[in-house]
Motif scaffolding. Structure first.
Motif, mmCIF file in Angstrom:
data_model
loop_
_atom_site.group_PDB
_atom_site.id
_atom_site.type_symbol
_atom_site.label_atom_id
_atom_site.label_comp_id
_atom_site.label_asym_id
_atom_site.label_seq_id
_atom_site.Cartn_x
_atom_site.Cartn_y
_atom_site.Cartn_z
ATOM 1 N N PRO A 177 45.612 19.725 -11.753
ATOM 2 C CA PRO A 177 46.924 20.371 -11.952
ATOM 3 C C PRO A 177 48.132 19.521 -11.567
ATOM 4 C CG PRO A 177 45.354 21.910 -10.994
ATOM 5 C CD PRO A 177 44.706 20.555 -10.937
ATOM 6 N N TRP A 178 47.945 18.501 -10.693
ATOM 7 C CA TRP A 178 49.099 17.734 -10.200
ATOM 8 C C TRP A 178 48.943 16.224 -10.320
ATOM 9 C CZ3 TRP A 178 48.170 14.227 -6.289
ATOM 10 C CH2 TRP A 178 46.962 14.376 -5.586
ATOM 11 N N HIS A 179 47.704 15.727 -10.401
ATOM 12 C CA HIS A 179 47.470 14.299 -10.195
ATOM 13 C C HIS A 179 48.079 13.437 -11.303
ATOM 14 C CE1 HIS A 179 45.022 10.539 -9.794
ATOM 15 N NE2 HIS A 179 45.362 10.749 -8.536
ATOM 16 N N CYS A 180 47.961 13.861 -12.566
ATOM 17 C CA CYS A 180 48.489 13.031 -13.655
ATOM 18 C C CYS A 180 50.008 12.921 -13.560
ATOM 19 C CB CYS A 180 48.054 13.567 -15.016
ATOM 20 S SG CYS A 180 48.838 15.108 -15.505
ATOM 21 N N ILE A 181 50.677 13.986 -13.163
ATOM 22 C CA ILE A 181 52.135 13.956 -12.998
ATOM 23 C C ILE A 181 52.515 12.978 -11.890
ATOM 24 C CG2 ILE A 181 54.157 15.335 -12.330
ATOM 25 C CD1 ILE A 181 52.704 17.754 -13.601
ATOM 26 N N TYR A 182 51.811 13.062 -10.781
ATOM 27 C CA TYR A 182 52.064 12.177 -9.640
ATOM 28 C C TYR A 182 51.885 10.709 -10.029
ATOM 29 C CZ TYR A 182 51.021 9.701 -5.286
ATOM 30 O OH TYR A 182 51.002 8.777 -4.278
ATOM 31 N N LYS A 183 50.789 10.390 -10.729
ATOM 32 C CA LYS A 183 50.499 9.000 -11.072
ATOM 33 C C LYS A 183 51.487 8.452 -12.104
ATOM 34 C CE LYS A 183 47.517 6.723 -9.897
ATOM 35 N NZ LYS A 183 47.416 5.757 -8.788
ATOM 36 N N ILE A 184 51.857 9.263 -13.091
ATOM 37 C CA ILE A 184 52.797 8.791 -14.108
ATOM 38 C C ILE A 184 54.175 8.545 -13.481
ATOM 39 C CG2 ILE A 184 54.019 9.389 -16.244
ATOM 40 C CD1 ILE A 184 51.472 10.899 -17.111
ATOM 41 N N ILE A 192 60.433 11.006 -16.293
ATOM 42 C CA ILE A 192 60.813 11.862 -15.165
ATOM 43 C C ILE A 192 60.214 13.252 -15.386
ATOM 44 C CG2 ILE A 192 62.762 12.922 -13.950
ATOM 45 C CD1 ILE A 192 64.417 10.487 -15.067
ATOM 46 N N PHE A 193 59.673 13.832 -14.344
ATOM 47 C CA PHE A 193 59.086 15.168 -14.439
ATOM 48 C C PHE A 193 59.935 16.163 -13.665
ATOM 49 C CE2 PHE A 193 55.557 12.490 -15.545
ATOM 50 C CZ PHE A 193 54.813 13.238 -16.451
ATOM 51 N N LYS A 194 60.246 17.285 -14.316
ATOM 52 C CA LYS A 194 60.905 18.392 -13.647
ATOM 53 C C LYS A 194 59.882 19.367 -13.059
ATOM 54 C CE LYS A 194 65.269 17.442 -14.116
ATOM 55 N NZ LYS A 194 66.199 18.292 -14.858
ATOM 56 N N CYS A 195 58.613 19.153 -13.402
ATOM 57 C CA CYS A 195 57.546 20.005 -12.884
ATOM 58 C C CYS A 195 56.642 19.172 -11.978
ATOM 59 C CB CYS A 195 56.730 20.605 -14.030
ATOM 60 S SG CYS A 195 56.036 19.362 -15.168
ATOM 61 N N ASN A 196 56.073 19.821 -10.982
ATOM 62 C CA ASN A 196 55.142 19.146 -10.079
ATOM 63 C C ASN A 196 53.691 19.462 -10.415
ATOM 64 O OD1 ASN A 196 57.135 17.880 -8.438
ATOM 65 N ND2 ASN A 196 57.496 19.839 -7.405
ATOM 66 N N GLN A 197 53.496 20.508 -11.208
ATOM 67 C CA GLN A 197 52.141 20.908 -11.570
ATOM 68 C C GLN A 197 52.107 21.358 -13.019
ATOM 69 O OE1 GLN A 197 49.676 23.291 -9.164
ATOM 70 N NE2 GLN A 197 50.217 22.284 -7.252
ATOM 71 N N ILE A 198 50.920 21.291 -13.592
ATOM 72 C CA ILE A 198 50.673 21.804 -14.938
ATOM 73 C C ILE A 198 50.650 23.328 -14.886
ATOM 74 C CG2 ILE A 198 48.915 21.959 -16.764
ATOM 75 C CD1 ILE A 198 48.114 19.065 -15.969
#
Length: 243
Positions: A177-184, A192-198
């Motif tokens: 739920p979070w790892h791909c956002i963190y790594k990218i 840039i992500f406005k969300c921290n989780q899917i």
């Protein structure tokens, strides 16, 4: 020195970032003629300055949102490629495909990418053997997002407002739920992500209208994998064969 030939300061116009939502679905364990096992990931990227969601809803209902109409219930069905078993479901899916294939309708609105993984070629020791599928899926899902965004939009600054994924086993994995956002975010300054989780959604568009695009993602992936792997014959398969 940021000045022109007359000594005036040059004003640089910073390009507006591209804001997107991402919708995702998967298809697991498809066998080919060599008995190799394939997993597929499909995403749809929606540019929020040129959105596709309302168009897909309009196509679903043919622009008729009168709930007293005899056609409303026919057009309000949840579409799942595997379960298409009626002319009503087929017709919704058909309108969506016709929309996608028509430049006059979809224009530069429809962005989609599918990745196929030949699981038989992956070295299992490189993945978590206690959670084999999710370990692979987590790693390649990140690749799908990066490849698609860079292919569609180059080096432009991109703001990902939300990632929506169909509910499934990935929701309960401690990393996905979070790892791909963190790594990218860690490795790409232009994304840039406005969300921290899917956000995980059911396919029921009556619960959340964004599920219309989860359904579309499922249909795009379903028709593609059916072309590659063929359709299992049944009393219901005629609808998918036509699509």
């Amino acid at each position: 020195m940021n000045k022109d030939l007359f000594g005036n300061k040059i004003k640089f116009i910073e390009e507006e970032p591209i804001k997107v939502n991402i919708y995702a679905d998967e298809s697991m364990n498809r066998k080919d003629e060599n008995n190799c096992n394939w997993h597929y990931i499909c995403i749809i990227v929606e540019r929020l300055d040129n959105p596709i969601l309302q168009d897909i809803i309009d196509e679903r209902f043919c622009g008729n949102f009168n709930q007293d109409s005899q056609y409303y219930s026919k057009n309000n069905k949840t579409i799942h490629w595997t379960d298409i078993s009626s002319a009503d479901e087929k017709n919704i899916c058909k309108r969506w495909f016709e929309y996608i294939l028509s430049p006059d309708k979809s224009g530069k609105k429809f962005y989609s990418y599918i990745l196929g993984l030949n699981d038989s070629c992956l070295q299992i020791e490189n993945f978590d053997q206690n959670d084999d599928f999710n370990s692979k899926y987590n790693r390649f899902f990140r690749s799908v997002i990066l490849y698609a965004l860079k292919t569609f939009f180059g080096n432009k600054k991109i703001i990902v407002e939300n990632i929506y994924h169909e509910k499934g086993q990935q929701e309960h994995n401690k990393y996905f739920p979070w790892h791909c956002i963190y790594k990218i975010k860690e490795q790409n300054e232009n994304i840039i992500f406005k969300c921290n989780q899917i956000t995980f959604l059911s396919k029921d568009h009556e619960i959340n209208e964004y599920s219309n695009l989860i359904q579309l993602c499922d249909c795009v992936l379903g028709v593609t994998t059916s072309i590659i792997h063929s359709i299992q014959k049944s009393n219901k398969s005629k609808y998918k064969e036509e699509l």
